[in-house]
Design a protein around this motif. Structure first.
Motif, PDB file in Angstrom:
ATOM      1  N   VAL A 272      67.076 -29.183  -4.374  1.00 10.84           N
ATOM      2  CA  VAL A 272      67.963 -29.709  -3.064  1.00 10.84           C
ATOM      3  C   VAL A 272      67.072 -29.194  -1.781  1.00 10.84           C
ATOM      4  O   VAL A 272      66.855 -28.360  -1.522  1.00 10.84           O
ATOM      5  CB  VAL A 272      69.446 -29.269  -3.260  1.00 10.84           C
ATOM      6  N   VAL A 273      67.186 -30.275  -0.877  1.00  6.18           N
ATOM      7  CA  VAL A 273      66.703 -30.050   0.413  1.00  6.18           C
ATOM      8  C   VAL A 273      67.930 -30.308   1.543  1.00  6.18           C
ATOM      9  O   VAL A 273      68.302 -31.183   1.502  1.00  6.18           O
ATOM     10  CB  VAL A 273      65.474 -30.887   0.908  1.00  6.18           C
ATOM     11  N   LEU A 274      68.238 -29.208   2.161  1.00  4.31           N
ATOM     12  CA  LEU A 274      69.572 -29.332   3.212  1.00  4.31           C
ATOM     13  C   LEU A 274      68.642 -29.229   4.720  1.00  4.31           C
ATOM     14  O   LEU A 274      67.992 -28.650   5.133  1.00  4.31           O
ATOM     15  CB  LEU A 274      70.083 -28.076   3.050  1.00  4.31           C
ATOM     16  N   VAL A 275      69.413 -30.264   5.324  1.00  6.93           N
ATOM     17  CA  VAL A 275      68.983 -30.734   6.708  1.00  6.93           C
ATOM     18  C   VAL A 275      70.082 -30.612   7.697  1.00  6.93           C
ATOM     19  O   VAL A 275      71.108 -31.442   7.466  1.00  6.93           O
ATOM     20  CB  VAL A 275      68.516 -32.261   6.738  1.00  6.93           C
ATOM     21  N   HIS A 276      70.135 -29.914   8.632  1.00  2.00           N
ATOM     22  CA  HIS A 276      70.989 -29.449   9.437  1.00  2.00           C
ATOM     23  C   HIS A 276      71.155 -30.676  10.650  1.00  2.00           C
ATOM     24  O   HIS A 276      70.069 -31.278  10.950  1.00  2.00           O
ATOM     25  CB  HIS A 276      71.029 -28.102  10.159  1.00  2.00           C
ATOM     26  N   GLY A 277      72.257 -30.651  11.336  1.00  2.00           N
ATOM     27  CA  GLY A 277      72.215 -31.619  12.690  1.00  2.00           C
ATOM     28  C   GLY A 277      72.063 -30.863  14.169  1.00  2.00           C
ATOM     29  O   GLY A 277      71.513 -29.919  14.004  1.00  2.00           O
ATOM     30  N   GLY A 278      72.524 -31.342  14.995  1.00  2.00           N
ATOM     31  CA  GLY A 278      72.443 -31.027  16.563  1.00  2.00           C
ATOM     32  C   GLY A 278      73.472 -29.846  16.810  1.00  2.00           C
ATOM     33  O   GLY A 278      74.515 -29.713  16.139  1.00  2.00           O
ATOM     34  N   PHE A 279      72.751 -29.129  17.793  1.00  2.00           N
ATOM     35  CA  PHE A 279      73.301 -27.943  18.311  1.00  2.00           C
ATOM     36  C   PHE A 279      73.582 -26.815  17.484  1.00  2.00           C
ATOM     37  O   PHE A 279      73.931 -25.680  17.956  1.00  2.00           O
ATOM     38  CB  PHE A 279      75.086 -28.246  18.693  1.00  2.00           C
ATOM     39  N   VAL A 280      73.026 -26.792  16.228  1.00  2.00           N
ATOM     40  CA  VAL A 280      72.975 -25.617  15.139  1.00  2.00           C
ATOM     41  C   VAL A 280      71.566 -25.474  14.575  1.00  2.00           C
ATOM     42  O   VAL A 280      70.836 -26.315  14.631  1.00  2.00           O
ATOM     43  CB  VAL A 280      73.918 -25.886  14.168  1.00  2.00           C
ATOM     44  N   ASP A 281      71.573 -24.470  13.618  1.00  2.00           N
ATOM     45  CA  ASP A 281      70.047 -24.607  12.855  1.00  2.00           C
ATOM     46  C   ASP A 281      70.660 -24.239  11.489  1.00  2.00           C
ATOM     47  O   ASP A 281      71.674 -24.670  11.011  1.00  2.00           O
ATOM     48  CB  ASP A 281      69.369 -23.117  13.426  1.00  2.00           C
ATOM     49  N   GLY A 282      69.603 -23.980  10.652  1.00  2.31           N
ATOM     50  CA  GLY A 282      69.720 -24.050   9.109  1.00  2.31           C
ATOM     51  C   GLY A 282      70.592 -22.923   8.665  1.00  2.31           C
ATOM     52  O   GLY A 282      71.043 -22.989   7.592  1.00  2.31           O
TER      53      GLY A 282
ATOM     54  N   GLY B 235      59.109 -31.995  -7.552  1.00  2.06           N
ATOM     55  CA  GLY B 235      59.507 -33.146  -7.937  1.00  2.06           C
ATOM     56  C   GLY B 235      60.796 -33.764  -7.141  1.00  2.06           C
ATOM     57  O   GLY B 235      60.826 -33.267  -6.048  1.00  2.06           O
ATOM     58  N   PRO B 236      61.465 -34.731  -7.502  1.00  2.00           N
ATOM     59  CA  PRO B 236      62.480 -35.447  -6.774  1.00  2.00           C
ATOM     60  C   PRO B 236      63.347 -34.332  -6.292  1.00  2.00           C
ATOM     61  O   PRO B 236      63.648 -33.344  -7.114  1.00  2.00           O
ATOM     62  CB  PRO B 236      63.204 -36.347  -7.789  1.00  2.00           C
ATOM     63  N   ALA B 237      64.179 -34.738  -5.201  1.00  2.00           N
ATOM     64  CA  ALA B 237      65.220 -33.741  -4.544  1.00  2.00           C
ATOM     65  C   ALA B 237      66.448 -34.773  -4.386  1.00  2.00           C
ATOM     66  O   ALA B 237      66.296 -35.781  -4.205  1.00  2.00           O
ATOM     67  CB  ALA B 237      64.523 -33.261  -3.342  1.00  2.00           C
ATOM     68  N   VAL B 238      67.325 -33.773  -4.134  1.00  2.00           N
ATOM     69  CA  VAL B 238      68.502 -34.278  -3.588  1.00  2.00           C
ATOM     70  C   VAL B 238      68.364 -33.965  -2.058  1.00  2.00           C
ATOM     71  O   VAL B 238      68.492 -32.708  -1.684  1.00  2.00           O
ATOM     72  CB  VAL B 238      69.899 -33.865  -4.078  1.00  2.00           C
ATOM     73  N   LEU B 239      68.314 -34.891  -1.161  1.00  2.00           N
ATOM     74  CA  LEU B 239      68.181 -34.877   0.177  1.00  2.00           C
ATOM     75  C   LEU B 239      69.764 -34.789   0.926  1.00  2.00           C
ATOM     76  O   LEU B 239      70.129 -35.990   0.962  1.00  2.00           O
ATOM     77  CB  LEU B 239      67.042 -35.797   0.662  1.00  2.00           C
ATOM     78  N   VAL B 240      69.904 -33.796   1.523  1.00  2.00           N
ATOM     79  CA  VAL B 240      71.315 -33.666   2.103  1.00  2.00           C
ATOM     80  C   VAL B 240      71.304 -33.736   3.908  1.00  2.00           C
ATOM     81  O   VAL B 240      70.478 -32.537   4.169  1.00  2.00           O
ATOM     82  CB  VAL B 240      71.912 -32.378   1.681  1.00  2.00           C
TER      83      VAL B 240
END
Length: 239
Positions: A12-22, A65-70
């Motif tokens: 699982v790979v988690l990607v944050h949005g604007g104004f914040v961090d991971g 391997g493959p990931a769930v990209l969030v």
């Protein structure tokens, strides 16, 4: 297909949005790690879409391997552009642009009566949210002390990220899931519903604020685990 013992994709790979961090992903991260997933958190610079896509692809390339990209919020734009690896997409109250679209174009014509996020005028090419209105607009169901910390630890969001346009949307060729958050005051639910329908996503709904990944990490982890299990099942049927 790299899988957990229960048959689900394990990465699982988690990607944050604007104004914040991971760091806001910590609750989701802990739940998924406890349940046996290999979890990586991308630290987007949020200066430009190109830079954030490069950061995300670097993390994807490191998977075994493959990931769930969030992606959450603007992170949805990043995964839409970066998601041409073998993966499944999960949008958490996120932007899911079509070709040529950006956050800037998607928010250019808000629906009548829709909440207006308290984004301050740009300074030196970067945007911030008004601190006194951060909790109400972004983190209404987060404990007040944590919401105040989030407001005071904002990451400046670059105009080049806001206006970065998607070239080839990954959702056109990848399976996707979308968590609609019904009290979101940053991305109105009708906009979430439109984008999720257009992407052909499997939709789930939950009540909460834009910071749902902080306030209700279990709900976010649940849709990620569902996506992991279903994508592995589909891969097994076609192999």
């Amino acid at each position: 297909m790299t899988q957990k013992s229960d048959g689900a994709t394990k990465n699982v790979v988690l990607v944050h949005g604007g104004f914040v961090d991971g760091s806001g992903w910590e609750g989701v991260y802990q739940i998924l790690k406890r349940d046996g997933y290999n979890v990586s958190v991308v630290q987007n610079p949020t200066i430009s879409l190109t830079g954030d896509v490069a950061a995300t692809r670097a993390v994807l390339d490191a998977q075994d391997g493959p990931a769930v990209l969030v992606g959450h919020s603007y992170g949805g734009v990043v995964i839409t552009e970066a998601g041409n690896h073998p993966n499944t997409l999960v949008y958490i109250t996120a932007f899911a642009p079509d070709a040529g679209e950006s956050v800037g174009t998607l928010i250019a014509n808000p629906a009548p009566g829709a909440p207006v996020p308290p984004i301050l005028p740009p300074v030196d090419g970067f945007l911030m949210l008004e601190k006194t209105k951060f909790a109400e607009s972004f983190a209404g169901d987060v404990p007040p002390e944590k919401a105040e910390f989030m407001a005071n630890s904002q990451v400046p969001w670059g105009l080049d990220a806001l206006n970065g346009a998607v070239s080839i949307p990954a959702w056109k060729t990848k399976p996707s899931w979308y968590l609609v958050v019904t009290e979101d005051k940053m991305i109105p639910p009708p906009a979430q519903q439109f984008m999720s329908r257009r992407a052909g996503s499997a939709v789930r709904e939950v009540g909460g604020s834009h910071a749902i990944y902080v306030s209700k990490p279990q709900a976010v982890a649940d849709i990620i685990k569902e996506a992991a299990a279903e994508s592995s099942k589909a891969a097994a049927q076609t192999s």
